[in-house]
Design a protein around this motif. Sequence first.
Motif, mmCIF file in Angstrom:
data_model
loop_
_atom_site.group_PDB
_atom_site.id
_atom_site.type_symbol
_atom_site.label_atom_id
_atom_site.label_comp_id
_atom_site.label_asym_id
_atom_site.label_seq_id
_atom_site.Cartn_x
_atom_site.Cartn_y
_atom_site.Cartn_z
ATOM 1 N N ASP A 80 8.978 -11.027 -19.165
ATOM 2 C CA ASP A 80 7.585 -11.260 -18.754
ATOM 3 C C ASP A 80 7.464 -11.458 -17.249
ATOM 4 O OD1 ASP A 80 6.728 -11.080 -21.436
ATOM 5 O OD2 ASP A 80 7.328 -13.166 -21.774
ATOM 6 N N ILE A 81 7.834 -10.421 -16.519
ATOM 7 C CA ILE A 81 7.813 -10.448 -15.053
ATOM 8 C C ILE A 81 6.827 -9.404 -14.558
ATOM 9 C CG2 ILE A 81 9.176 -10.068 -12.964
ATOM 10 C CD1 ILE A 81 11.602 -11.131 -14.516
ATOM 11 N N VAL A 82 5.949 -9.819 -13.658
ATOM 12 C CA VAL A 82 4.966 -8.918 -13.062
ATOM 13 C C VAL A 82 5.125 -8.989 -11.552
ATOM 14 C CG1 VAL A 82 2.506 -8.481 -12.699
ATOM 15 C CG2 VAL A 82 3.325 -9.212 -14.953
ATOM 16 N N GLY A 83 5.180 -7.823 -10.915
ATOM 17 C CA GLY A 83 5.270 -7.768 -9.463
ATOM 18 C C GLY A 83 4.291 -6.758 -8.906
ATOM 19 N N VAL A 84 3.640 -7.119 -7.801
ATOM 20 C CA VAL A 84 2.677 -6.251 -7.130
ATOM 21 C C VAL A 84 3.149 -6.046 -5.700
ATOM 22 C CG1 VAL A 84 0.274 -6.057 -6.385
ATOM 23 C CG2 VAL A 84 0.804 -7.152 -8.565
ATOM 24 N N ASN A 85 3.114 -4.800 -5.252
ATOM 25 C CA ASN A 85 3.571 -4.429 -3.914
ATOM 26 C C ASN A 85 5.047 -4.799 -3.723
ATOM 27 O OD1 ASN A 85 3.341 -3.191 -1.437
ATOM 28 N ND2 ASN A 85 2.688 -5.066 -0.406
ATOM 29 N N ILE A 86 5.873 -4.251 -4.617
ATOM 30 C CA ILE A 86 7.315 -4.454 -4.603
ATOM 31 C C ILE A 86 7.945 -3.185 -4.030
ATOM 32 C CG2 ILE A 86 9.340 -4.970 -6.017
ATOM 33 C CD1 ILE A 86 7.129 -7.159 -6.098
ATOM 34 N N THR A 87 8.806 -3.314 -3.035
ATOM 35 C CA THR A 87 9.428 -2.129 -2.427
ATOM 36 C C THR A 87 10.500 -1.538 -3.337
ATOM 37 O OG1 THR A 87 9.033 -3.077 -0.252
ATOM 38 C CG2 THR A 87 10.589 -1.250 -0.365
ATOM 39 N N THR A 88 11.436 -2.362 -3.797
ATOM 40 C CA THR A 88 12.505 -1.936 -4.706
ATOM 41 C C THR A 88 12.453 -2.837 -5.928
ATOM 42 O OG1 THR A 88 13.900 -1.260 -2.851
ATOM 43 C CG2 THR A 88 14.993 -1.619 -4.959
ATOM 44 N N ALA A 89 12.332 -2.242 -7.109
ATOM 45 C CA ALA A 89 12.203 -3.045 -8.325
ATOM 46 C C ALA A 89 13.441 -3.908 -8.545
ATOM 47 C CB ALA A 89 11.967 -2.140 -9.532
ATOM 48 N N GLY A 90 14.622 -3.289 -8.502
ATOM 49 C CA GLY A 90 15.817 -4.066 -8.778
ATOM 50 C C GLY A 90 17.080 -3.472 -8.223
ATOM 51 N N VAL A 91 18.007 -4.348 -7.894
ATOM 52 C CA VAL A 91 19.343 -3.958 -7.439
ATOM 53 C C VAL A 91 20.337 -4.779 -8.250
ATOM 54 C CG1 VAL A 91 20.966 -3.932 -5.510
ATOM 55 C CG2 VAL A 91 18.546 -3.445 -5.101
ATOM 56 N N PHE A 92 21.154 -4.102 -9.032
ATOM 57 C CA PHE A 92 22.225 -4.741 -9.785
ATOM 58 C C PHE A 92 23.533 -4.131 -9.310
ATOM 59 C CE2 PHE A 92 18.597 -5.562 -12.465
ATOM 60 C CZ PHE A 92 18.853 -6.833 -12.960
ATOM 61 N N SER A 93 24.287 -4.891 -8.568
ATOM 62 C CA SER A 93 25.520 -4.404 -7.972
ATOM 63 C C SER A 93 26.673 -5.295 -8.416
ATOM 64 C CB SER A 93 25.374 -4.414 -6.443
ATOM 65 O OG SER A 93 26.534 -3.929 -5.831
ATOM 66 N N GLY A 94 27.258 -4.937 -9.566
ATOM 67 C CA GLY A 94 28.360 -5.716 -10.114
ATOM 68 C C GLY A 94 29.670 -5.431 -9.395
ATOM 69 N N ILE A 95 30.746 -5.844 -9.994
ATOM 70 C CA ILE A 95 32.085 -5.680 -9.423
ATOM 71 C C ILE A 95 32.857 -4.726 -10.328
ATOM 72 C CG2 ILE A 95 34.225 -6.894 -8.837
ATOM 73 C CD1 ILE A 95 32.450 -9.436 -8.482
ATOM 74 N N ASP A 96 33.533 -3.758 -9.754
ATOM 75 C CA ASP A 96 34.270 -2.755 -10.507
ATOM 76 C C ASP A 96 35.178 -3.402 -11.561
ATOM 77 O OD1 ASP A 96 35.542 -0.444 -11.374
ATOM 78 O OD2 ASP A 96 36.790 -0.256 -9.597
ATOM 79 N N GLU A 97 35.966 -4.385 -11.186
ATOM 80 C CA GLU A 97 36.919 -5.021 -12.097
ATOM 81 C C GLU A 97 36.265 -6.048 -13.027
ATOM 82 O OE1 GLU A 97 38.999 -4.486 -8.056
ATOM 83 O OE2 GLU A 97 37.044 -5.114 -8.763
ATOM 84 N N SER A 98 35.016 -6.395 -12.771
ATOM 85 C CA SER A 98 34.302 -7.385 -13.583
ATOM 86 C C SER A 98 32.809 -7.055 -13.597
ATOM 87 C CB SER A 98 34.543 -8.795 -13.008
ATOM 88 O OG SER A 98 33.936 -9.767 -13.821
ATOM 89 N N PRO A 99 32.437 -5.999 -14.344
ATOM 90 C CA PRO A 99 31.024 -5.593 -14.367
ATOM 91 C C PRO A 99 30.125 -6.689 -14.920
ATOM 92 C CG PRO A 99 32.428 -3.947 -15.432
ATOM 93 C CD PRO A 99 33.276 -5.158 -15.183
ATOM 94 N N PHE A 100 28.876 -6.663 -14.508
ATOM 95 C CA PHE A 100 27.878 -7.565 -15.063
ATOM 96 C C PHE A 100 27.523 -7.029 -16.455
ATOM 97 C CE2 PHE A 100 25.923 -8.636 -10.619
ATOM 98 C CZ PHE A 100 27.126 -9.187 -10.223
ATOM 99 N N THR A 101 27.499 -7.894 -17.466
ATOM 100 C CA THR A 101 27.246 -7.443 -18.836
ATOM 101 C C THR A 101 26.116 -8.245 -19.475
ATOM 102 O OG1 THR A 101 28.913 -8.935 -19.748
ATOM 103 C CG2 THR A 101 29.643 -6.704 -19.173
#
Length: 164
Positions: A80-101
């Motif tokens: 339930d997230i609302v954003g107005v005038n957002i340049t980039t919606a999201g950045v998910f940058s995990g770690i190669d050896e330990s991905p975000f899950t």
Amino acid sequence: MSGGMSDVLAEHLHVYNSVNGIELKTAKGRGAYIKDIFLSDVYMENVHRGIKATGQFTNHPDDNYDPNALPIVAGISFSDIVGVNITTAGVFSGIDESPFTSICLSNVSLTSSYDPSSSWMCAYVEGSSVNVLPEPCPELQVSWPSPSTDCFIFLNPNSQVAAL
């Protein structure tokens, strides 16, 4: 983050004129964990990055850290997230050896005047999404068996919930 963070509930947030609306950060050498986090009912306006979760943070408190220690980032729900005038919606940058899950996006709408096809950037992350605009990166597009199912986590019933 070096010691670990879990069982966090953050809701009813309003973010205006910010670089990041929601940000989680860690790095190799930090170890520990970020897990079982639930963020809901968030409104943001004039924000550069709506949601940012990175494992590429480079600062360490001193030189005596274990460069091989890998953090665990799992069980993070954004609902339930609302954003107005957002340049980039999201950045998910995990770690190669330990991905975000187990990253979960549900009922997220982040609008901008920019190109929506480049509004999500993902690497080393896996998760699910339902009712998300603009459409998230493929790593976050796994759907549940039922389109009406919301993502959720079970917070530890013995946890203390603090007002943020």
